[in-house]
Motif scaffolding. Structure first.
Motif, short mmCIF file in Angstrom:
data_model
loop_
_atom_site.label_atom_id
_atom_site.label_comp_id
_atom_site.label_asym_id
_atom_site.label_seq_id
_atom_site.Cartn_x
_atom_site.Cartn_y
_atom_site.Cartn_z
N LEU A 83 0.88 -1.17 0.00
CA LEU A 83 0.00 0.00 0.00
C LEU A 83 0.91 1.22 0.00
O LEU A 83 1.52 1.55 1.02
N SER A 84 1.05 1.86 -1.15
CA SER A 84 1.99 2.98 -1.29
C SER A 84 1.33 4.28 -0.84
O SER A 84 0.25 4.64 -1.31
N LEU A 85 2.01 4.98 0.08
CA LEU A 85 1.49 6.23 0.63
C LEU A 85 2.56 7.30 0.61
O LEU A 85 3.76 7.00 0.58
N ASP A 86 2.13 8.56 0.67
CA ASP A 86 3.03 9.67 0.93
C ASP A 86 2.89 10.02 2.41
O ASP A 86 1.85 9.75 3.03
N ILE A 87 3.89 10.66 2.96
CA ILE A 87 3.88 10.96 4.39
C ILE A 87 2.76 11.93 4.77
O ILE A 87 2.32 11.95 5.93
N ASP A 88 2.26 12.70 3.82
CA ASP A 88 1.17 13.65 4.13
C ASP A 88 -0.20 13.10 3.76
O ASP A 88 -1.16 13.84 3.62
N GLU A 89 -0.30 11.76 3.65
CA GLU A 89 -1.58 11.11 3.33
C GLU A 89 -1.97 10.18 4.49
O GLU A 89 -1.19 9.33 4.92
N GLN A 90 -3.19 10.34 4.97
CA GLN A 90 -3.70 9.51 6.06
C GLN A 90 -4.81 8.61 5.54
O GLN A 90 -5.76 9.09 4.91
N VAL A 91 -4.71 7.31 5.80
CA VAL A 91 -5.79 6.40 5.43
C VAL A 91 -6.97 6.67 6.35
O VAL A 91 -6.79 6.85 7.56
N ASN A 92 -8.18 6.70 5.81
CA ASN A 92 -9.34 6.89 6.68
C ASN A 92 -9.93 5.53 7.04
O ASN A 92 -9.55 4.49 6.49
N GLN A 93 -10.85 5.54 7.97
CA GLN A 93 -11.38 4.28 8.50
C GLN A 93 -12.11 3.48 7.44
O GLN A 93 -12.06 2.24 7.42
N LYS A 94 -12.81 4.16 6.53
CA LYS A 94 -13.53 3.44 5.48
C LYS A 94 -12.58 2.65 4.59
O LYS A 94 -12.89 1.55 4.15
N LEU A 95 -11.41 3.22 4.33
CA LEU A 95 -10.43 2.50 3.52
C LEU A 95 -9.89 1.30 4.29
O LEU A 95 -9.73 0.20 3.72
N LEU A 96 -9.61 1.48 5.57
CA LEU A 96 -9.15 0.35 6.39
C LEU A 96 -10.18 -0.77 6.38
O LEU A 96 -9.83 -1.95 6.28
N ASP A 97 -11.45 -0.42 6.49
CA ASP A 97 -12.51 -1.42 6.47
C ASP A 97 -12.60 -2.11 5.12
O ASP A 97 -12.82 -3.33 5.04
N ALA A 98 -12.41 -1.33 4.04
CA ALA A 98 -12.51 -1.90 2.70
C ALA A 98 -11.39 -2.91 2.44
O ALA A 98 -11.58 -3.90 1.71
N LEU A 99 -10.24 -2.68 3.03
CA LEU A 99 -9.11 -3.60 2.84
C LEU A 99 -9.39 -4.99 3.40
O LEU A 99 -8.78 -5.97 2.97
N ALA A 100 -10.32 -5.08 4.35
CA ALA A 100 -10.62 -6.37 4.98
C ALA A 100 -11.15 -7.38 3.98
O ALA A 100 -11.04 -8.60 4.19
N ASP A 101 -11.71 -6.92 2.86
CA ASP A 101 -12.27 -7.83 1.86
C ASP A 101 -11.36 -7.97 0.64
O ASP A 101 -11.78 -8.52 -0.39
N TRP A 102 -10.12 -7.50 0.73
CA TRP A 102 -9.24 -7.54 -0.43
C TRP A 102 -8.82 -8.99 -0.74
O TRP A 102 -8.36 -9.71 0.15
N PRO A 103 -8.94 -9.43 -2.02
CA PRO A 103 -8.59 -10.81 -2.39
C PRO A 103 -7.08 -10.99 -2.53
O PRO A 103 -6.50 -10.78 -3.60
N LEU A 104 -6.43 -11.41 -1.48
CA LEU A 104 -4.98 -11.54 -1.46
C LEU A 104 -4.46 -12.53 -2.49
O LEU A 104 -3.32 -12.42 -2.97
N GLU A 105 -5.27 -13.51 -2.84
CA GLU A 105 -4.83 -14.55 -3.78
C GLU A 105 -4.84 -14.09 -5.23
O GLU A 105 -4.25 -14.75 -6.10
N GLU A 106 -5.46 -12.94 -5.52
CA GLU A 106 -5.55 -12.45 -6.90
C GLU A 106 -4.50 -11.37 -7.14
O GLU A 106 -4.75 -10.18 -7.00
N GLU A 107 -3.31 -11.81 -7.53
CA GLU A 107 -2.16 -10.92 -7.64
C GLU A 107 -2.28 -9.91 -8.77
O GLU A 107 -1.55 -8.92 -8.79
#
Length: 261
Positions: A83-107
């Motif tokens: 997950l590439s970020l810049d130091i002045d970028e903050q992930v919000n809670q909705k994005l953190l929640d969305a990552l929970a369903d990310w298909p890790l097996e689909e590269e």
């Protein structure tokens, strides 16, 4: 499931003198098992602040341009999902929640994230700053950043499947007007020294700068954002002017000077 996801995705950040953003940005990444921060010469309190976070792995190295440096930073992650970020970028809670369903097996999948840009504390949707979708989640076995010095992006191919994630990044793009001048100098210098540098006749340089202001302030409705919209438009026009002026100076003035010696 979420805990498992956070153990298999590594936020990667490159930074130089980002102390003002460390607590906000790194603090939002506490769920992740590891966060890689690639520091390229900070002289402020960045490193001491980062030491307060047990999940942060600090790597120190040189800056090689944005694309190459981001790829170098990603190589230090313990996972293939980045997950590439810049130091002045903050992930919000909705994005953190969305990552929970990310298909890790689909590269082949790439996560596209909405970046919400702020100018001196106000969310800006005009001046081309709205609908700022960026590919930021990728598997390094399949994808990497381009080698561009500036305007780098995740390189996609025919197998890539781009998926838009819910939530987004809160981007403190400008917190002080003086940053516009600093960024103009920094990015124009990178461009002038990059493989993308292009020489234009000087009247074209002036026209490009003027049109950038017109596009940002009028066509992209910067006028609706009041003084902030005007500052952004002027800053963007100034950036364009000096980007191409530096190339012009080095190609024209420097070459003439060399011939006269």
């Amino acid at each position: 499931m979420a805990e498992d996801i956070y153990a298999h995705i590594t936020p990667v950040i490159i930074v130089k003198n980002g102390a003002a953003h460390v607590r906000r940005t790194i603090g939002a990444l506490k769920p992740f098992r590891q966060v890689v921060v690639y520091d390229n010469g900070s002289t402020d309190d960045t490193l001491s602040l980062l030491s307060e976070y047990p999940n942060v792995k600090v790597v120190q190295g040189s800056f090689m341009g944005f694309g190459p440096t981001k790829n170098a930073a990603a190589s230090h992650a313990e996972t293939d999902w980045i997950l590439s970020l810049d130091i002045d970028e903050q992930v919000n809670q909705k994005l953190l929640d969305a990552l929970a369903d990310w298909p890790l097996e689909e590269e082949s999948k790439v996560g596209e994230v909405l970046r919400n840009n702020y100018f001196c504390g106000k969310h800006i949707r005009t001046n081309g700053w709205g609908k700022d979708w960026l590919c930021r989640l990728y598997n390094r076995r399949q994808h990497r950043f381009t080698d561009s010095q500036v305007h780098e992006k995740v390189k996609l191919d025919g197998r890539s499947q781009v998926v838009r994630l819910k939530g987004g990044l809160e981007h403190e793009a400008v917190t002080d007007v003086g940053q516009l001048l600093v960024k103009t100098q920094y990015y124009s210098e990178l461009y002038a020294n990059s493989e993308r540098a292009r020489l234009y006749a000087f009247p074209v340089v002036v026209f490009k700068a003027a049109f950038r202001f017109f596009r940002s302030y009028f066509l992209q409705l910067g006028i609706l954002s009041g003084s902030r919209g005007m500052m952004i438009a002027v800053g963007e026009a100034t950036g364009v002017f000096f980007r191409y002026s530096k190339v012009y100076q080095r190609k024209k003035f420097t070459q003439k000077s060399d011939k006269n010696t």
